[in-house]
Design a protein around this motif. Structure first.
Motif, PDB file in Angstrom:
ATOM      1  N   PRO A  79       0.790  -1.241   0.000  1.00 23.37           N
ATOM      2  CA  PRO A  79       0.000   0.000   0.000  1.00 23.37           C
ATOM      3  C   PRO A  79       0.814   1.279   0.000  1.00 23.37           C
ATOM      4  N   THR A  80       2.036   1.233   0.500  1.00 20.12           N
ATOM      5  CA  THR A  80       2.834   2.468   0.556  1.00 20.12           C
ATOM      6  C   THR A  80       4.145   2.384  -0.216  1.00 20.12           C
ATOM      7  N   ALA A  81       4.619   1.174  -0.511  1.00 21.62           N
ATOM      8  CA  ALA A  81       5.925   1.059  -1.161  1.00 21.62           C
ATOM      9  C   ALA A  81       5.952  -0.097  -2.156  1.00 21.62           C
ATOM     10  N   PRO A  82       5.111  -0.054  -3.203  1.00 20.37           N
ATOM     11  CA  PRO A  82       5.234  -1.085  -4.240  1.00 20.37           C
ATOM     12  C   PRO A  82       6.522  -0.888  -5.031  1.00 20.37           C
ATOM     13  N   ALA A  83       6.875  -1.872  -5.810  1.00 19.76           N
ATOM     14  CA  ALA A  83       8.095  -1.764  -6.616  1.00 19.76           C
ATOM     15  C   ALA A  83       7.974  -0.596  -7.591  1.00 19.76           C
ATOM     16  N   GLN A  84       9.062   0.165  -7.712  1.00 16.85           N
ATOM     17  CA  GLN A  84       9.070   1.347  -8.569  1.00 16.85           C
ATOM     18  C   GLN A  84       9.626   1.066  -9.955  1.00 16.85           C
ATOM     19  N   HIS A  85      10.176  -0.123 -10.158  1.00 15.03           N
ATOM     20  CA  HIS A  85      10.762  -0.463 -11.453  1.00 15.03           C
ATOM     21  C   HIS A  85      10.841  -1.980 -11.561  1.00 15.03           C
ATOM     22  N   ARG A  86      11.106  -2.468 -12.748  1.00 13.37           N
ATOM     23  CA  ARG A  86      11.262  -3.906 -12.937  1.00 13.37           C
ATOM     24  C   ARG A  86      12.654  -4.347 -12.468  1.00 13.37           C
ATOM     25  N   ASN A  87      12.697  -5.543 -11.924  1.00 17.14           N
ATOM     26  CA  ASN A  87      13.971  -6.185 -11.612  1.00 17.14           C
ATOM     27  C   ASN A  87      14.184  -7.347 -12.578  1.00 17.14           C
ATOM     28  N   ILE A  88      15.405  -7.838 -12.610  1.00 15.12           N
ATOM     29  CA  ILE A  88      15.734  -8.979 -13.455  1.00 15.12           C
ATOM     30  C   ILE A  88      15.332 -10.268 -12.749  1.00 15.12           C
ATOM     31  N   CYS A  89      14.819 -11.205 -13.518  1.00 14.31           N
ATOM     32  CA  CYS A  89      14.552 -12.560 -13.026  1.00 14.31           C
ATOM     33  C   CYS A  89      15.222 -13.526 -13.989  1.00 14.31           C
ATOM     34  N   MET A  90      16.061 -14.411 -13.459  1.00 13.97           N
ATOM     35  CA  MET A  90      16.736 -15.433 -14.251  1.00 13.97           C
ATOM     36  C   MET A  90      16.305 -16.802 -13.740  1.00 13.97           C
ATOM     37  N   GLY A  91      16.149 -17.757 -14.670  1.00 15.98           N
ATOM     38  CA  GLY A  91      15.762 -19.090 -14.244  1.00 15.98           C
ATOM     39  C   GLY A  91      15.656 -20.042 -15.410  1.00 15.98           C
ATOM     40  N   PRO A  92      15.145 -21.251 -15.166  1.00 15.55           N
ATOM     41  CA  PRO A  92      14.900 -22.198 -16.245  1.00 15.55           C
ATOM     42  C   PRO A  92      13.956 -21.612 -17.292  1.00 15.55           C
ATOM     43  N   HIS A  93      14.000 -22.193 -18.490  1.00 16.33           N
ATOM     44  CA  HIS A  93      13.285 -21.613 -19.620  1.00 16.33           C
ATOM     45  C   HIS A  93      11.779 -21.459 -19.369  1.00 16.33           C
ATOM     46  N   HIS A  94      11.172 -22.394 -18.644  1.00 15.91           N
ATOM     47  CA  HIS A  94       9.721 -22.360 -18.470  1.00 15.91           C
ATOM     48  C   HIS A  94       9.295 -21.618 -17.201  1.00 15.91           C
ATOM     49  N   PRO A  96       8.437 -18.419 -16.504  1.00 13.15           N
ATOM     50  CA  PRO A  96       7.240 -17.568 -16.552  1.00 13.15           C
ATOM     51  C   PRO A  96       5.936 -18.362 -16.587  1.00 13.15           C
ATOM     52  N   ILE A  97       5.925 -19.506 -17.260  1.00  9.12           N
ATOM     53  CA  ILE A  97       4.700 -20.301 -17.333  1.00  9.12           C
ATOM     54  C   ILE A  97       4.464 -21.041 -16.019  1.00  9.12           C
ATOM     55  N   HIS A  98       5.504 -21.679 -15.511  1.00  4.53           N
ATOM     56  CA  HIS A  98       5.380 -22.475 -14.283  1.00  4.53           C
ATOM     57  C   HIS A  98       4.949 -21.588 -13.110  1.00  4.53           C
ATOM     58  N   LEU A  99       5.650 -20.486 -12.910  1.00  4.14           N
ATOM     59  CA  LEU A  99       5.319 -19.611 -11.783  1.00  4.14           C
ATOM     60  C   LEU A  99       4.095 -18.759 -12.080  1.00  4.14           C
ATOM     61  N   GLY A 100       3.855 -18.474 -13.377  1.00  4.75           N
ATOM     62  CA  GLY A 100       2.651 -17.736 -13.737  1.00  4.75           C
ATOM     63  C   GLY A 100       1.383 -18.496 -13.397  1.00  4.75           C
ATOM     64  N   GLU A 109      -4.710 -20.519 -16.233  1.00 10.58           N
ATOM     65  CA  GLU A 109      -4.300 -19.201 -16.686  1.00 10.58           C
ATOM     66  C   GLU A 109      -2.851 -18.973 -16.287  1.00 10.58           C
ATOM     67  N   VAL A 110      -2.162 -18.048 -16.953  1.00 12.47           N
ATOM     68  CA  VAL A 110      -0.775 -17.725 -16.633  1.00 12.47           C
ATOM     69  C   VAL A 110      -0.683 -16.243 -16.314  1.00 12.47           C
ATOM     70  N   ASP A 111      -0.311 -15.928 -15.093  1.00 10.23           N
ATOM     71  CA  ASP A 111      -0.103 -14.543 -14.676  1.00 10.23           C
ATOM     72  C   ASP A 111       1.192 -14.029 -15.301  1.00 10.23           C
ATOM     73  N   ASP A 112       1.114 -12.939 -16.007  1.00 11.54           N
ATOM     74  CA  ASP A 112       2.270 -12.368 -16.704  1.00 11.54           C
ATOM     75  C   ASP A 112       3.089 -11.529 -15.727  1.00 11.54           C
ATOM     76  N   MET A 113       4.327 -11.966 -15.458  1.00 12.33           N
ATOM     77  CA  MET A 113       5.181 -11.254 -14.500  1.00 12.33           C
ATOM     78  C   MET A 113       5.895 -10.054 -15.109  1.00 12.33           C
ATOM     79  N   SER A 114       5.738  -9.827 -16.397  1.00 18.79           N
ATOM     80  CA  SER A 114       6.575  -8.840 -17.079  1.00 18.79           C
ATOM     81  C   SER A 114       6.307  -7.405 -16.646  1.00 18.79           C
ATOM     82  N   ASP A 115       5.224  -7.171 -15.896  1.00 15.03           N
ATOM     83  CA  ASP A 115       4.995  -5.819 -15.369  1.00 15.03           C
ATOM     84  C   ASP A 115       6.010  -5.462 -14.290  1.00 15.03           C
ATOM     85  N   THR A 116       6.577  -6.473 -13.623  1.00 13.24           N
ATOM     86  CA  THR A 116       7.449  -6.194 -12.486  1.00 13.24           C
ATOM     87  C   THR A 116       8.798  -6.906 -12.545  1.00 13.24           C
TER      88      THR A 116
END
Length: 254
Positions: A79-94, A96-100, A109-116
């Motif tokens: 509520p007072t301090a959301p992320a102000q920019h995107r950070n890097i995420c590195m991992g296995p190829h899948h 975004p789908i697995h964690l999405g 459904e797959v939640d798209d993490m690319s906003d953050t």
């Protein structure tokens, strides 16, 4: 600069010790978080704003990734301090789908993490610049796509992390001359009757540390039902340098 063990319990969390999560804090700039198993996000809040870290995954078994959906909630909806920019995420190829799927509102459904997060898959033995660090991934032996990590810090110090793996010469290259080698010793003292291609024992960790000329061996990923003293005894049979058992809240200056 320092490495903080947020959690190092193997397979599941333990009382007072979350599952896998290792925070590398530089003197200035953003941190690196290697894995985020159950309980790691809560422990991380004791040390820093969870927004201020890049995210690195060794692999996507639950004990290494299940707090990631909660991290997304923190980054997006604090509520007072959301992320102000995107950070890097590195991992296995899948990743975004697995964690999405884990963080989506609707099944399948797959939640798209690319906003953050700005996601990039690991490229084997390729140096990845991440902030002021350089991270190189090495393939490990595990039932799913899995990696060890070699992190070179701005001050030249090297942190190696085995992730989950059976014995592999790739781990020797990963840990070569490392100042800190975070190595799993899930199986206790010896590998007698060990399931094939699953985890390591203390003896394996000691052999790898010696062959790699690692300067400090820190044993991790020992489950609540495991044998930490036996793991240390097994490592000592093959490694003459300093050996430590990891614990939640352990800080290693570099």
């Amino acid at each position: 600069m320092k490495v903080i063990v947020l959690g190092s319990s193997g397979s599941v969390g333990a009382p007072g010790n979350p599952a896998s999560g290792y925070l590398i804090q530089p003197s200035n700039g953003q941190s690196l978080l290697m894995d985020i198993g159950p309980g790691v996000l809560a422990k991380m809040q004791e040390y820093q704003n969870p927004n201020d870290a890049h995210m690195l995954f060794s692999h996507l078994h639950p004990d290494h990734c299940l707090d990631f959906p909660s991290l997304l909630v923190w980054r997006r909806y604090h509520p007072t301090a959301p992320a102000q920019h995107r950070n890097i995420c590195m991992g296995p190829h899948h990743t975004p789908i697995h964690l999405g799927r884990l963080s989506a509102d609707i099944p399948d459904e797959v939640d798209d993490m690319s906003d953050t997060f700005d996601f990039h898959p690991w490229r084997i033995r390729h140096p990845h610049p991440i902030g002021d660090f350089t991270v190189t991934a090495y393939p490990t032996i595990h039932p799913i796509e899995s990696y060890a990590m070699r992190v070179t810090a701005p001050n030249g110090r090297i942190i190696a992390y085995s992730g989950d793996s059976a014995y592999s010469t790739e781990l020797i290259d990963c840990a070569r001359n490392a100042d800190i080698f975070l190595c799993e010793a899930n199986w206790g003292k010896s590998c007698d009757n060990k399931a094939p291609n699953m985890h390591m024992c203390g003896q394996d960790a000691g052999i790898i540390a010696t062959k790699a000329n690692a300067k400090h061996l820190i044993l991790v990923h020992i489950p609540p039902w495991g044998d930490p003293i036996g793991a240390m005894e097994g490592a000592r049979q093959h490694y003459d340098g300093p050996i430590s058992l990891s614990y939640s809240g352990m800080e290693i200056p570099l």
